[in-house]
Every structure is written in structure tokens, then in C-alpha cells.
Design a protein around this motif. Sequence first.
Motif, mmCIF file in Angstrom:
data_model
loop_
_atom_site.group_PDB
_atom_site.id
_atom_site.type_symbol
_atom_site.label_atom_id
_atom_site.label_comp_id
_atom_site.label_asym_id
_atom_site.label_seq_id
_atom_site.Cartn_x
_atom_site.Cartn_y
_atom_site.Cartn_z
ATOM 1 N N UNK A 152 -6.121 -7.130 -21.815
ATOM 2 C CA UNK A 152 -5.309 -7.312 -23.017
ATOM 3 C C UNK A 152 -4.887 -8.773 -23.141
ATOM 4 N N UNK A 153 -4.476 -9.372 -22.029
ATOM 5 C CA UNK A 153 -4.084 -10.777 -22.043
ATOM 6 C C UNK A 153 -5.292 -11.653 -22.372
ATOM 7 N N UNK A 154 -6.444 -11.315 -21.800
ATOM 8 C CA UNK A 154 -7.656 -12.084 -22.069
ATOM 9 C C UNK A 154 -8.032 -11.987 -23.543
ATOM 10 N N UNK A 155 -7.934 -10.787 -24.119
ATOM 11 C CA UNK A 155 -8.189 -10.619 -25.553
ATOM 12 C C UNK A 155 -7.272 -11.521 -26.366
ATOM 13 N N UNK A 156 -6.000 -11.571 -25.972
ATOM 14 C CA UNK A 156 -5.038 -12.413 -26.692
ATOM 15 C C UNK A 156 -5.448 -13.879 -26.633
ATOM 16 N N UNK A 157 -5.886 -14.332 -25.469
ATOM 17 C CA UNK A 157 -6.308 -15.729 -25.339
ATOM 18 C C UNK A 157 -7.511 -16.007 -26.238
ATOM 19 N N UNK A 158 -8.457 -15.064 -26.286
ATOM 20 C CA UNK A 158 -9.643 -15.258 -27.125
ATOM 21 C C UNK A 158 -9.273 -15.282 -28.600
ATOM 22 N N UNK A 159 -8.356 -14.410 -29.008
ATOM 23 C CA UNK A 159 -7.938 -14.391 -30.410
ATOM 24 C C UNK A 159 -7.145 -15.639 -30.775
ATOM 25 N N UNK A 160 -6.517 -16.235 -29.781
ATOM 26 C CA UNK A 160 -5.674 -17.409 -30.026
ATOM 27 C C UNK A 160 -6.436 -18.713 -29.830
ATOM 28 N N UNK A 181 -10.376 -23.837 -29.414
ATOM 29 C CA UNK A 181 -10.541 -24.045 -27.977
ATOM 30 C C UNK A 181 -11.714 -23.194 -27.510
ATOM 31 N N UNK A 182 -12.684 -23.818 -26.892
ATOM 32 C CA UNK A 182 -13.881 -23.104 -26.454
ATOM 33 C C UNK A 182 -13.644 -22.562 -25.050
ATOM 34 N N UNK A 183 -13.550 -21.242 -24.942
ATOM 35 C CA UNK A 183 -13.215 -20.566 -23.689
ATOM 36 C C UNK A 183 -14.462 -19.912 -23.113
ATOM 37 N N UNK A 184 -14.694 -20.157 -21.836
ATOM 38 C CA UNK A 184 -15.743 -19.444 -21.128
ATOM 39 C C UNK A 184 -15.099 -18.353 -20.295
ATOM 40 N N UNK A 185 -15.577 -17.132 -20.421
ATOM 41 C CA UNK A 185 -14.994 -15.989 -19.718
ATOM 42 C C UNK A 185 -16.000 -15.467 -18.707
ATOM 43 N N UNK A 222 -11.647 -16.657 -15.249
ATOM 44 C CA UNK A 222 -12.326 -15.623 -14.455
ATOM 45 C C UNK A 222 -11.414 -14.416 -14.370
ATOM 46 N N UNK A 223 -11.824 -13.299 -14.975
ATOM 47 C CA UNK A 223 -11.045 -12.060 -14.853
ATOM 48 C C UNK A 223 -11.522 -11.330 -13.606
ATOM 49 N N UNK A 224 -10.640 -11.249 -12.623
ATOM 50 C CA UNK A 224 -10.998 -10.632 -11.350
ATOM 51 C C UNK A 224 -10.998 -9.116 -11.461
ATOM 52 N N UNK A 281 0.478 -8.523 -23.410
ATOM 53 C CA UNK A 281 -0.232 -9.656 -22.836
ATOM 54 C C UNK A 281 -0.111 -10.943 -23.610
ATOM 55 N N UNK A 282 0.856 -11.018 -24.510
ATOM 56 C CA UNK A 282 0.965 -12.208 -25.350
ATOM 57 C C UNK A 282 1.787 -13.293 -24.661
ATOM 58 N N UNK A 283 1.099 -14.329 -24.221
ATOM 59 C CA UNK A 283 1.764 -15.514 -23.706
ATOM 60 C C UNK A 283 1.229 -16.706 -24.487
ATOM 61 N N UNK A 284 1.959 -17.791 -24.468
ATOM 62 C CA UNK A 284 1.487 -18.997 -25.132
ATOM 63 C C UNK A 284 0.312 -19.554 -24.328
ATOM 64 N N UNK A 285 -0.872 -19.720 -24.933
ATOM 65 C CA UNK A 285 -2.015 -20.261 -24.189
ATOM 66 C C UNK A 285 -1.732 -21.617 -23.552
#
Length: 355
Positions: A21-29, A33-37, A95-97, A187-191
Motif C-alpha cells: 500500500x505504501x509502495x502504491x502511494x509512492x508510485x502514485x505520488x 520522479x522515476x522510481x525503480x521497484x 526494494x520491497x522485501x 501508507x501515506x507518507x510524504x515521499x
Amino acid sequence: MTTQQIPVVVLAGFLGAGKTTLLNHLLRSARGTRIGVMVNDFGDIGIDAMRIAGQVGSTVSLGNGCLCCAVDASELDEYLEVLTRPESRLDVIVIEASGLAEPQELVRMVLASENERIVYGGLVQVVDAAEFSATRERHPETDRHLPIADLVIVNKADRVSGAELRAVRETVGGLAGKAVVVDATHGRIDPELLFDRVVPEGEIEGQMSIEDILYGDGDGDGDGGPRAHTHTSYETVSLTAATPLHPRRLMAFLDARPEGLYRIKGFVDFGAADPDNRYSVHAVGRFLRFYPERWPEGEERLTQLVLIGSGVDAAGLRKELAECELNGPQDAPDEHSMWGVLRYVQQTEEEPEAP
């Protein structure tokens, strides 16, 4: 000038804590910013294309400049090499462990990587506020994971009472030591707690984007529930100094940096101690690294630092950093003063580490 390195953030937490959920939030935000997951334990990322990446070894584009690959932990270094190729133009890698992974092993692998294009970006541990006590009973290793975290997200804060949340935070804070502890809902935190957001061309930093206006701060947890705003409980302290800093006093400050101070970034001028170079500093939790680089021609020589933390004494930090400034010719650093700094400079075979 040194090559800009890509921060690699390790995202950990037991099953159900809310990592995906947190990772989804980062991607939507991301908003530019180009994020590699790198997904070590494939979950429901909420984007159809992501489901294609369910098999180890596959890599997909998410269409917003972000990339995703599903990997086995043993192939971590191989895929870091893939994601850090210049043509990928990534700004950060997350990296999502696996929910049952040992996060310190992933951290060790990142730190041991010989890939010069990456820098360790910290360990983020996600805990479920509503299930924290039960999780500790089922997984006693929780008490071992939290002390090595750099940032702890107490997720699902909306599912417990204020008193319960305070109790969880107190327990987590006691276990996590100097790590910053932040509450979150869905999972909403400021990126910005994890990485510097890239401002797309034509956008003024700080203005609302079209995504903000249309979708707000996220879209709930996927069940049509109410929207929630990012919970921010941290402060940013900026410092600019025209006077060079004394290397030993700065290292004393960094070695004793207060609890809650999560990130330090910027450039340091050590004056006559190294007149040719400025030092880019990168600190995440307990991790610290300096990167010397030639002063850009014609640029004013300043120390410029940004400190990000929770519950920090901004005035106190400014005072302590001001005390690191040189106090005239009688305060000139001696020939050994840079040794403490050089311990945190990545050495090459041609550059033996200072004693």
C-alpha cells in the motif's frame, strides 16, 4: 564532478503491515520522479501491467517513467545493474522485501554492492498499529528488526484509538532507538522523507499538480473508502554558512546527531582543510557518506545543508552547526583533521583509507 548516485531504499515489514500500500502511494505520488521497484515478494501493486511481473526475472514499465521487476534476493545485484543503466534514467530504487525476509540481509547486499551508481537510501520498516502486539507474539524477530531501521512507519493509525496509537509508538520508539517514527494511514507518507522529488519541467516546486487536484493525496486503500491526507510529523531545517566548517567539530556533531534526525543532505566547505573540493554529504539514519568533488568554477563557496527529522530542536541544531564554523586563523584545522571525514569517503584501490 562525481556521478549522481541513485538512492536504494529497502522497504520491509511483516505480511499485512502495508508495504505494498505504501509502495502504491509512492508510485502514485511520483509526478515526474522515476522510481525503480524491485519486488522480492510480489503483491498486488494495483496496476494491471504490474501483474505481468509476477514471475522472477521479468521487468515492466509502469507508463509513468517508473519500472518494476520481480526478483529473487540472490539476483539483487544483477537487477541493480539493470535498473541503474543510464538509459533507465531512474531517480530512486525501492526494494520491497518479502514479508518473511531478514531485512538486514538485503541491507548488507546493497551496502556490499560494487555498483558505483547506487547509494544506500535507508531501511524503512512498516508496522501495523492494529496488529502490532499480535505480530510481536507471532514474529519475535520484530524486536530485532526495528533497531536496525532508519525510519519506522506505524501504519493503519486510523484503526486504533489515540491511546492505543500512543502506546504502540512508545513501544516502537523504545525498540527502534534513533530511528524516526512516523504515523500513517493507508501508507501515506510524504515521499520527501525517502527521496528528493523531481519537479517536472514547467512545474513550480510546491504547486499542486493535476494529479493532486484530480485525485487528492491518494485514493483510499482501494475499497472506495474516504480519502486521507498524508500525515506529516517531521520538520526540515536548512542551513547556509559562508564560513568553512571545522572537520572535527562537524564529525562530533554527526556522531552525536539527535534521535529523530533522519536525513542530512547538502554540501560542506572545509576551507583550507581541502581547498580544492566541496564535500557532498548523505546521511540516512545511521548511514553516513561523504563524496568529494571539485568546486564548480565561479561558484560561491558555501556550506548548504538540509536536515529532516521528527521532534528535532531546529534552533538547537542551527546553534550546534554554527559552532562547527571556523573562528579565525587561530582555529585552522591541522593536517590530521580530515581523517574522521575521510573514513566515510568510499575508497578506491588507488586511494588507501586514512588511518
